[in-house]
Design an enzyme around this catalytic site. Structure first.
Site: not given
Ligand SMILES: [Zn+2]
Length: 376
Positions: A173, A256, A259, A273
């Site tokens: 992340d 992101h 993702h 995540h």
């Protein structure tokens, strides 16, 4: 456009920091009764310390057992518990989803919130937003709040005993922060608070990336050995504080959004995540046509700490073209942060970049003698 920077009111980190929770809250004028939203491992690890620390500070509390998913129905359950216990402050203790749910409920009930992450698996704890999922684990939406947490308290003794895979996911992340922040700042994109990036946010995002490269592998070894070291302290700060401040006050971009696209296909649900974000970083670098030396640096880091760099490593070893289509469409949905990239991003561009990222990752592994390992 005004430049805006935001952060939690207070950040406290260190070995056995939980013992100071009561004092830290009192210092900030946060009074009970408190409702602690906690996962199972947080309860078994911390129940005794809460009793002492909050007891000595005169803060009464109840514990709400977290249901497992940060979904609209779980947040409603917490809101109800807040009313029933007349809580005046909410404490989230656990992983990212617990803290996301605690912030959501605090915003609903207009109460201050304290976040006590028991893992360093994402940069959510410092932020003023939550990621809401459906009850079956698909990404649903971002909820954005008026303010950041009143206190984020990170006990590195607890992090040292957490599963190493979670620390690595946090690095995934955090790996996205600098690249997404830079893309947003260069494009004069509005950050999560509706302002331009500050030099402060960019400097923190860059420090985040440097800290991963310098301390990531050593910190991983510390957690594998269950010890707290200066490397682990710096890395936990990078995963939690630097990454959190960097993304919120600069912005998100392709990584992101990729993702979010990946969550649209069930085989990726077994992956965290940060693991999916790490693959998203690779896709973003390919999409932006970044120089090979930078891609190699990122791949070298990912390999060193064990972050995914191929589709197989996020559960998509056998991806159909229908699945790729779904990922690409979800990644480029209206309002997605992929549109912060400085060019028009269509689904076809994304599906090509995903395939190219996978091929690049596989080639890198082959060249450096890594087995095409599949983790699940
Ligand atoms: Zn993230």
């Amino acid at each position: 456009m005004l430049s805006i920077f935001c952060s939690p009111a207070r950040y406290t980190q260190g070995k056995n920091a939980t013992a100071s929770l009561g004092v830290e809250m009192s210092t900030l004028g946060l009074e009970g009764p408190a409702l602690i939203i906690a996962g199972r491992s947080a309860r078994s690890l911390l129940a005794d310390v809460w009793r002492t620390s909050l007891g000595e500070a005169g803060i009464a509390y109840h514990v709400h057992n977290f249901g497992g998913e940060c979904s609209a129905s779980e947040i409603e359950r917490i809101d109800k518990a807040v009313r029933e216990t007349a809580a005046r402050v909410i404490i989230g203790a656990g992983g990212g989803k617990v803290l996301d749910a605690a912030r959501a409920a605090a915003a609903d009930c207009n109460l201050p919130v304290v976040n006590c992450p028991t893992v360093a698996s994402s940069d959510a704890p410092c932020s003023a937003l939550s990621v809401i999922y459906t009850d079956d684990g698909s990404f649903e939406q971002y909820r954005i709040y008026r303010k950041n947490p009143d206190l984020v308290l990170v006990d590195t003794q607890v992090i040292a005993k957490s599963p190493p895979r979670l620390l690595v996911a946090g690095m995934g992340d955090a790996l996205a922060t600098w690249f997404e922040a830079k893309t947003c700042a260069d494009g004069s994109i509005k950050n999560m608070r509706g302002g331009a990036s500050t030099q402060t946010a960019l400097a923190l995002a860059e420090l985040c990336y440097r800290t991963l490269l310098n301390d990531g592998a050593d910190a991983l070894r510390a957690v594998q050995t269950e010890v707290v070291t200066p490397s682990l302290e710096r890395l936990v700060e990078a995963n939690t504080l630097l990454s959190g401040l960097g993304f919120e006050s600069s912005g998100l971009a392709a990584a992101h959004a990729i993702h979010n696209g990946l969550t649209a296909v069930p085989p990726t649900h077994a992956f965290l995540h940060g693991e999916k974000v790490a693959f998203g970083v690779l896709v973003q670098l390919i999409l932006e046509g970044k120089q090979r030396s930078l891609v190699d640096q990122v791949l070298g880091f990912s390999a060193e700490v064990g972050l995914p760099m191929t589709l197989a490593e996020v559960g998509l070893g056998e991806m159909t073209s229908e699945m790729l289509q779904r990922i690409a469409t979800r990644s480029t949905a209206t309002g997605e942060t992929i549109h912060n990239e400085p060019f028009e991003v269509r689904p076809e561009l994304v599906s090509d970049a995903i395939r190219a990222a996978d091929a690049t990752g596989r080639a890198w592994k082959q060249k450096h003698g890594f087995a095409a390992a599949v983790r699940a």
